[in-house]
Design an enzyme around this catalytic site. Structure first.
Site, PDB file in Angstrom:
ATOM      1  N   THR B  25       0.850  -1.192   0.000  1.00 15.33           N
ATOM      2  CA  THR B  25       0.000   0.000   0.000  1.00 15.33           C
ATOM      3  C   THR B  25       0.885   1.241   0.000  1.00 15.33           C
ATOM      4  OG1 THR B  25      -2.040   0.958   0.887  1.00 15.33           O
ATOM      5  CG2 THR B  25      -0.398   0.291   2.513  1.00 15.33           C
ATOM      6  N   CYS B  31      -3.111   7.388   8.046  1.00 11.64           N
ATOM      7  CA  CYS B  31      -3.700   6.047   7.969  1.00 11.64           C
ATOM      8  C   CYS B  31      -2.720   5.029   8.552  1.00 11.64           C
ATOM      9  CB  CYS B  31      -3.996   5.659   6.527  1.00 11.64           C
ATOM     10  SG  CYS B  31      -5.186   6.734   5.708  1.00 11.64           S
ATOM     11  N   HIS B  48      -5.503  -1.110   4.982  1.00 10.11           N
ATOM     12  CA  HIS B  48      -5.141   0.315   4.982  1.00 10.11           C
ATOM     13  C   HIS B  48      -6.278   1.038   5.712  1.00 10.11           C
ATOM     14  CE1 HIS B  48      -3.348   3.866   2.531  1.00 10.11           C
ATOM     15  NE2 HIS B  48      -4.143   4.373   3.460  1.00 10.11           N
TER      16      HIS B  48
END
Lengths: 205, 164
Positions: B25, B31, B48
């Protein structure tokens, strides 16, 4: 967003005009600072999936220089002035004739100069918007980051995150006359700000 | 030799990989990238995570990959379906940064650290140990996780490449 279930096209047009007026004033301010003509593209207003927002500036991992301000007042939101590293350097050279340091690191002085540019531009964007709507709007002190576009922009989407997987943003591109420098202005009003903006502008809800 | 497939995880997204494949990711800011690994059968999962809790959700159709409290059980059930044993799973975390520092520390500005806290809390509910983490700071991260080795590779602009 439910607010856009009705009259969506017209509302988007109104927001485009908001971007046009705000960014138009900011472009004028930048043009005065640099003492050269600055072009501006027609603002893009759309609901964009979170995934695709960073693509507007070259992808999630693209390293960008970003000045972030929180907009406070009657229609709060997030504002970003984003540019590539080359653009930031061109801006520093054009504006301050800085002897630029090498490598991806910026000196305190360079970062502070870039923040101040962002501050001036955001200030003129918001004050024209405040004049237009009659709503009090003021920017916070700017914060600056040189990092991955995805990491930076996701920070401005948290308010939208609770509502869905897309955000409504007003994206305006600046271009220097000779295309050497290009910057993006992202205005991301908080979801609850749209209704206030529309009311203030006399748009039927 | 089999080519390693890299499975891309988007923002507010999760998936699993096995057979030596990897999960990746990009552009984690506030995040949190959560990875789970069962070394015995070489299966890995990644989420995520964007927000700490689904309590604050106002969306009609809940995206369960987006919130720490809903992403953890979903990732677990996906791993279990792939043959993983929850008691063997170990977790690694990355992200949860505070990209911009402000004097006025309003709650939404602290979203990164809150994401990390909530993810740990959700893992603790299943007794899953966090064996390594690279969280906090004020910089973005791109992560890649190997289902074969369980090694989490973290890239950032300022600090280069790091493995945990």
């Amino acid at each position: 967003m439910e607010l856009f279930s009705h009259n969506a096209e017209f509302k988007m047009d109104v927001l485009r005009e908001v971007g046009n007026i705000g960014a138009g004033h900011a472009a004028t301010a930048l043009s005065r600072l640099l003492d050269k003509p600055i072009d501006m593209a027609v603002p893009k207003v759309s609901f964009i999936p979170f995934e695709d927002i960073a693509d507007r500036v070259g992808g999630a991992e693209e390293v960008v220089v970003a000045i972030f301000l929180r907009v406070e007042g009657e229609a709060p939101g997030n504002m970003f002035f984003l540019m590539s590293q080359n653009q930031a350097r061109a801006l520093l050279q054009g504006l301050l004739s800085f002897e630029l340091s090498d490598g991806p690191q910026y000196t305190e002085m360079e970062l502070s100069a870039l923040s101040e540019i962002g501050n001036i531009l955001a200030g003129s964007y918001l004050s024209s918007l405040a004049d237009l709507t009659g709503l009090p709007l003021s920017p916070t002190v700017p914060a600056i980051a040189v990092d991955m576009a995805g990491a930076i922009l996701s920070y401005g989407l948290v308010q939208f995150g609770t509502m869905g997987d897309e955000a409504l943003l007003i994206d305006t591109t600046f271009l220097e006359d000779d295309r050497r420098a290009e910057g993006h202005f992202f205005f991301i009003p908080d979801p609850e700000s749209f209704e206030r903006l529309f009311r203030a502008l006399g748009v039927p809800i | 030799m089999k080519e390693v497939i890299i499975v891309k995880i988007g923002m507010a997204d999760l998936n699993v990989a096995s057979g030596g494949d990897s999960l990746k990711t990009t552009g984690l800011g506030s995040c949190v990238g959560l990875t789970l690994h069962d070394a015995n059968i070489g299966i890995a999962g990644m989420a995520h995570i964007m927000l700490p809790s689904s309590d604050i959700a106002r969306e009609g159709q809940l995206n369960i990959a987006k919130y720490a409290d809903t992403a953890v059980p979903e990732l677990l059930s996906r791993l279990k379906a792939g043959g993983a044993n929850v008691r063997r799973l170990v977790a690694k975390l990355a992200g949860g940064a505070q990209m911009f520092a402000f004097a006025s520390g309003s709650d939404s500005m602290r979203i990164g650290p809150r994401n990390v806290e909530s993810t740990k809390l959700a893992l603790a509910a299943y007794d899953i140990p966090v064996i390594a983490e690279d969280t906090g700071g004020n910089f973005g991260r791109t992560i890649e996780f190997s289902s074969a080795s369980g090694i989490l590779t973290i890239r950032s602009v300022q600090n280069g490449v790091k493995e945990i």
